[in-house]
Write a protein that holds these residues in place. Structure first.
Motif, PDB file in Angstrom:
ATOM      1  N   ARG A 298       0.691  -1.388   0.031  1.00 27.77           N
ATOM      2  CA  ARG A 298       0.038  -0.010  -0.069  1.00 27.77           C
ATOM      3  C   ARG A 298       0.996   1.223  -0.122  1.00 27.77           C
ATOM      4  O   ARG A 298       0.558   2.061  -0.580  1.00 27.77           O
ATOM      5  N   LYS A 299       1.890   1.341   0.880  1.00 28.64           N
ATOM      6  CA  LYS A 299       2.823   2.592   1.190  1.00 28.64           C
ATOM      7  C   LYS A 299       3.574   2.696  -0.283  1.00 28.64           C
ATOM      8  O   LYS A 299       3.803   3.937  -0.842  1.00 28.64           O
ATOM      9  N   LEU A 300       4.079   1.677  -1.005  1.00 23.47           N
ATOM     10  CA  LEU A 300       4.931   1.935  -1.984  1.00 23.47           C
ATOM     11  C   LEU A 300       3.938   1.645  -3.416  1.00 23.47           C
ATOM     12  O   LEU A 300       4.527   1.917  -4.562  1.00 23.47           O
ATOM     13  N   GLU A 301       2.748   1.712  -3.222  1.00 21.44           N
ATOM     14  CA  GLU A 301       1.827   1.626  -4.307  1.00 21.44           C
ATOM     15  C   GLU A 301       2.042   0.812  -5.240  1.00 21.44           C
ATOM     16  O   GLU A 301       2.122   0.832  -6.666  1.00 21.44           O
ATOM     17  N   LEU A 302       2.203  -0.595  -4.848  1.00 20.57           N
ATOM     18  CA  LEU A 302       2.625  -1.730  -5.647  1.00 20.57           C
ATOM     19  C   LEU A 302       1.067  -2.682  -5.714  1.00 20.57           C
ATOM     20  O   LEU A 302       0.342  -2.842  -4.650  1.00 20.57           O
ATOM     21  N   LYS A 303       0.907  -3.202  -6.764  1.00 18.44           N
ATOM     22  CA  LYS A 303      -0.362  -3.987  -6.879  1.00 18.44           C
ATOM     23  C   LYS A 303      -0.192  -5.245  -6.477  1.00 18.44           C
ATOM     24  O   LYS A 303      -1.395  -5.823  -6.101  1.00 18.44           O
ATOM     25  N   ASN A 304       0.862  -6.273  -6.421  1.00 22.49           N
ATOM     26  CA  ASN A 304       0.607  -7.513  -5.898  1.00 22.49           C
ATOM     27  C   ASN A 304       2.153  -7.845  -5.350  1.00 22.49           C
ATOM     28  O   ASN A 304       3.055  -7.197  -5.281  1.00 22.49           O
ATOM     29  N   SER A 305       2.262  -8.794  -4.742  1.00 25.09           N
ATOM     30  CA  SER A 305       3.255  -9.213  -4.139  1.00 25.09           C
ATOM     31  C   SER A 305       4.531  -9.569  -5.140  1.00 25.09           C
ATOM     32  O   SER A 305       5.716  -9.573  -4.710  1.00 25.09           O
ATOM     33  N   GLY A 306       4.230  -9.856  -6.350  1.00 19.78           N
ATOM     34  CA  GLY A 306       5.358 -10.058  -7.325  1.00 19.78           C
ATOM     35  C   GLY A 306       6.025  -8.815  -7.510  1.00 19.78           C
ATOM     36  O   GLY A 306       7.217  -8.746  -7.573  1.00 19.78           O
ATOM     37  N   GLU A 307       5.081  -7.557  -7.586  1.00 23.72           N
ATOM     38  CA  GLU A 307       5.804  -6.372  -7.930  1.00 23.72           C
ATOM     39  C   GLU A 307       6.493  -5.969  -6.403  1.00 23.72           C
ATOM     40  O   GLU A 307       7.640  -5.089  -6.522  1.00 23.72           O
ATOM     41  N   LEU A 308       6.066  -6.224  -5.392  1.00 20.54           N
ATOM     42  CA  LEU A 308       6.704  -6.018  -4.038  1.00 20.54           C
ATOM     43  C   LEU A 308       8.202  -6.729  -3.920  1.00 20.54           C
ATOM     44  O   LEU A 308       9.293  -6.264  -3.619  1.00 20.54           O
ATOM     45  N   SER A 309       8.016  -7.946  -4.238  1.00 17.92           N
ATOM     46  CA  SER A 309       9.315  -8.799  -4.461  1.00 17.92           C
ATOM     47  C   SER A 309      10.420  -8.271  -5.385  1.00 17.92           C
ATOM     48  O   SER A 309      11.660  -8.203  -5.173  1.00 17.92           O
ATOM     49  N   ARG A 310       9.801  -7.867  -6.643  1.00 17.15           N
ATOM     50  CA  ARG A 310      10.643  -7.380  -7.431  1.00 17.15           C
ATOM     51  C   ARG A 310      11.327  -5.840  -7.111  1.00 17.15           C
ATOM     52  O   ARG A 310      12.737  -5.754  -7.100  1.00 17.15           O
ATOM     53  N   ALA A 311      10.507  -5.042  -6.657  1.00 13.50           N
ATOM     54  CA  ALA A 311      10.976  -3.793  -5.981  1.00 13.50           C
ATOM     55  C   ALA A 311      12.085  -4.129  -4.827  1.00 13.50           C
ATOM     56  O   ALA A 311      13.016  -3.343  -4.832  1.00 13.50           O
ATOM     57  N   ALA A 312      11.765  -5.242  -3.955  1.00 14.50           N
ATOM     58  CA  ALA A 312      12.785  -5.266  -2.984  1.00 14.50           C
ATOM     59  C   ALA A 312      13.951  -5.600  -3.331  1.00 14.50           C
ATOM     60  O   ALA A 312      15.025  -5.265  -2.875  1.00 14.50           O
ATOM     61  N   VAL A 313      13.807  -6.771  -4.372  1.00 16.09           N
ATOM     62  CA  VAL A 313      15.114  -7.390  -4.843  1.00 16.09           C
ATOM     63  C   VAL A 313      16.060  -6.200  -5.452  1.00 16.09           C
ATOM     64  O   VAL A 313      17.296  -5.851  -5.169  1.00 16.09           O
ATOM     65  N   GLN A 314      15.313  -5.333  -6.302  1.00  8.25           N
ATOM     66  CA  GLN A 314      15.980  -4.010  -6.932  1.00  8.25           C
ATOM     67  C   GLN A 314      16.621  -3.207  -5.786  1.00  8.25           C
ATOM     68  O   GLN A 314      17.664  -2.656  -5.942  1.00  8.25           O
ATOM     69  N   TRP A 315      15.861  -3.069  -4.881  1.00  7.37           N
ATOM     70  CA  TRP A 315      16.497  -1.855  -3.792  1.00  7.37           C
ATOM     71  C   TRP A 315      17.716  -2.693  -2.984  1.00  7.37           C
ATOM     72  O   TRP A 315      18.772  -1.929  -2.856  1.00  7.37           O
ATOM     73  N   VAL A 316      17.535  -3.993  -2.791  1.00  8.17           N
ATOM     74  CA  VAL A 316      18.799  -4.630  -2.110  1.00  8.17           C
ATOM     75  C   VAL A 316      19.988  -4.504  -2.803  1.00  8.17           C
ATOM     76  O   VAL A 316      21.077  -4.398  -2.701  1.00  8.17           O
ATOM     77  N   LEU A 317      19.769  -4.947  -4.390  1.00 11.55           N
ATOM     78  CA  LEU A 317      20.814  -4.682  -5.378  1.00 11.55           C
ATOM     79  C   LEU A 317      21.536  -3.195  -5.392  1.00 11.55           C
ATOM     80  O   LEU A 317      22.652  -3.205  -5.572  1.00 11.55           O
ATOM     81  N   GLU A 318      20.570  -2.427  -5.328  1.00 11.82           N
ATOM     82  CA  GLU A 318      20.967  -0.838  -5.463  1.00 11.82           C
ATOM     83  C   GLU A 318      21.641  -0.395  -4.186  1.00 11.82           C
ATOM     84  O   GLU A 318      22.641   0.337  -3.902  1.00 11.82           O
TER      85      GLU A 318
END
Length: 132
Positions: free
Chosen positions: A110-130
């Motif tokens: 909700r806070k990151l305005e993501l639609k589903n768990s897949g988007e959350l996982s993808r955003a989290a992995v990208q954030w960890v990599l960066e």
């Protein structure tokens, strides 16, 4: 945050004192609407008063990115999601229930305005990599 002057009263404050807060608090939301909240009993400790004020000020600061507005706990869970941990593994590591972690995941979406768990996982992995 605005206080209704007719309903506001106060007592002397100090480190261990309690502050009488207004019965009704009006706060502007991100969409510009005023939201009125009625407080029960009206007395809170000085530490809680400061926390409420800080929280209200943080929510008004729309110049921060959604990531900057996450609490330390939510950011910790977001990092663990990015590391590929499941809700159960995160719960075991933080000594919480998996239901609590699932609630954190929903709040993160909700806070990151993501639609589903897949988007959350993808955003989290990208954030960890960066950000490591």
């Amino acid at each position: 945050m605005k206080f209704n002057e007719s309903e506001e009263s106060s007592r002397p404050t100090g480190e261990n004192s309690r502050t009488k807060v207004p019965n009704v608090v009006t706060r502007s939301t991100a969409d510009g609407k005023d939201r009125r909240c009625r407080l029960i009993n009206g007395y809170v400790g000085a530490a809680i008063t400061q926390r409420i004020v800080n929280q209200a000020l943080r929510s008004v600061d729309e110049s921060k990115s959604p990531m900057e507005r996450l609490s330390d706990r939510k950011l910790e869970i977001f990092r663990m999601i990015g590391e590929g941990l499941t809700s159960g593994a995160i719960a075991n590591r933080l000594l919480l229930s998996s239901h609590t972690i699932d609630t954190h995941r929903e709040n993160l979406k909700r806070k990151l305005e993501l639609k589903n768990s897949g988007e959350l996982s993808r955003a989290a992995v990208q954030w960890v990599l960066e950000n490591g």
